[in-house]
Design a protein around this motif. Structure first.
Motif, mmCIF file in Angstrom:
data_model
loop_
_atom_site.group_PDB
_atom_site.id
_atom_site.type_symbol
_atom_site.label_atom_id
_atom_site.label_comp_id
_atom_site.label_asym_id
_atom_site.label_seq_id
_atom_site.Cartn_x
_atom_site.Cartn_y
_atom_site.Cartn_z
ATOM 1 N N ALA A 90 0.835 -1.204 0.000
ATOM 2 C CA ALA A 90 0.000 0.000 0.000
ATOM 3 C C ALA A 90 0.870 1.254 0.000
ATOM 4 O O ALA A 90 0.585 2.228 -0.723
ATOM 5 N N GLY A 91 1.956 1.249 0.805
ATOM 6 C CA GLY A 91 2.871 2.389 0.797
ATOM 7 C C GLY A 91 3.591 2.545 -0.531
ATOM 8 O O GLY A 91 3.726 3.659 -1.069
ATOM 9 N N LEU B 133 1.185 3.999 -2.982
ATOM 10 C CA LEU B 133 0.924 5.416 -2.752
ATOM 11 C C LEU B 133 1.868 6.280 -3.582
ATOM 12 O O LEU B 133 1.428 7.161 -4.337
ATOM 13 N N GLY C 214 -4.125 2.505 -1.338
ATOM 14 C CA GLY C 214 -2.869 3.238 -1.367
ATOM 15 C C GLY C 214 -2.580 3.809 -2.747
ATOM 16 O O GLY C 214 -2.160 4.969 -2.892
#
Length: 376
Positions: A193-194, A197, A321
């Motif tokens: 998810a990071g 992003l 994300g």
């Protein structure tokens, strides 16, 4: 998958016409992406649980029907207000797309073929980019940008009818007790998810402003500038299929970082295109082959590592994300583009891709140390 993000690519490919036809500023053009993907990011966790509950066919039909409605409203928008409302509505299909299609793959595709099939279905997003950047941009040159968007809306409605007739029926929706699912694993989902992003922030800026960069800075006509988005789409199709096939359980953890690092080079080429114009085409290809493909590989990792019964929710969290990045990236780029500072904008994109690479490599190293890298 193509229709779930069609509005993004249409707004990017038709950006020069929208700036002239609706009087949009470059910053407001970026805000349309923020509104759409901000909505998608907020709805993604709910969308994942909904797909797990109602089944992929119902979710896919809803996705396509809402896409048709959102595209129809974009085509009818008299000004920025309704345009932004329609774009927000288009966030719902984006929230449903990855959970619904991943659940369908888990249900229907044998494990050895899931990587290849996942790459093929993720390439549908880039098929949407190609359609927006070439045939629909050409239609816009003949009948205007509204006619092109309405044509896309009709196609989405037809796809909804076909999906209802072609896919096998879902089991009855779960409406009684809450579904008991395992707790989220400590595995790749938060890291992916990071990674997504930062990757999404860079990709969204390219998607939204590449055609406008070609028209305003490089002197291209609207159709040629739109073709940049089509080239990015074709490269993304090839990249997503090829890299997803290569994403075996032992190799997959390292691919996101390597692809994001390659995307840094593509962003540098876009920055250099201000001085050497042909490099813009190489930069567009590079973003498709590397950056766009990173999202497909992350979804392969989700399918390889998700606990039973959590594929929809895990897919949605990683997608959230990605969508948050799509919401955050274009407004910053738009502020720079409004001042004619495209070179600085591409430098920001390169930085976003570099951060994505750093997150991915940190997780891959930790995953290797725990001995889980080849166990999926």
């Amino acid at each position: 998958m193509a229709f779930s993000m069609m509005q993004l690519f249409l707004l990017g490919a038709l950006g020069p016409r929208l700036v002239d036809g609706l009087g949009l500023s470059e910053t407001l053009l970026g805000l349309t992406t923020t509104v759409g993907f901000g909505t998608a990011a907020l709805l993604s966790p709910v969308g994942g649980r909904t797909v797990d509950r109602v089944g992929p066919r119902r979710a896919l039909v809803a996705l396509l029907a809402v896409s048709a409605a959102a595209l129809g409203l974009i085509g009818a928008a008299p000004g920025p207000g309704l345009l932004l409302a329609a774009v927000a509505l288009g966030g719902l299909p984006q929230a449903l797309a990855n959970p619904a299609t991943n659940k369908a793959i888990l249900a229907a595709v044998p494990a050895p073929r899931r990587g290849a099939v996942t790459g093929a279905k993720q390439s549908g997003v880039q098929l949407g980019a190609f359609a927006a950047g070439l045939p629909l941009a050409a239609v816009a040159g003949l009948v205007g940008w509204r006619g092109a968007v309405w044509l896309a809306a009709v196609a989405a409605a037809a796809a909804a009818l076909w999906t209802w007739r072609a896919l096998p029926a879902d089991p009855p929706p779960r409406t009684s007790a809450p579904v008991s699912t395992p707790a989220p694993s400590v595995g790749p989902v938060p890291w992916l998810a990071g990674f997504s992003l930062f990757l999404g922030a860079g990709i969204a800026s390219v998607n939204t402003y590449l055609a406008l960069f070609g028209a305003q800075r490089l002197g291209m006509g609207p159709s040629v500038a739109g073709a940049l988005v089509a080239v990015l789409g074709v490269a993304g199709i090839a990249g997503r299929i090829g890299w997803s096939r290569a994403a075996t359980p032992g190799r997959a953890p390292w691919l996101p970082g390597l692809l994001a690092a390659g995307a840094v080079g593509a962003a540098v080429l876009l920055a250099a295109a201000g001085r050497v114009e042909p490099l813009v085409w190489a930069g567009a290809v590079g973003v498709g082959v590397f950056a766009v493909s990173g999202n497909a590989v992350s979804m392969v990792l989700v399918l390889q590592r998700s606990a039973p019964g959590r594929a929809g929710q895990d897919s949605a969290l990683v997608a959230a994300g990605f969508f948050a990045g799509f919401a955050l990236g274009p407004p910053l780029f738009g502020l720079l583009a409004e001042r004619g500072r495209y070179g600085a904008g591409w430098a920001v994109v390169a930085g976003e891709f570099a951060l994505a690479a750093a997150v991915a490599f940190v997780w891959a190293v930790g995953d290797r140390r725990t001995g889980r890298g080849g166990a999926a």
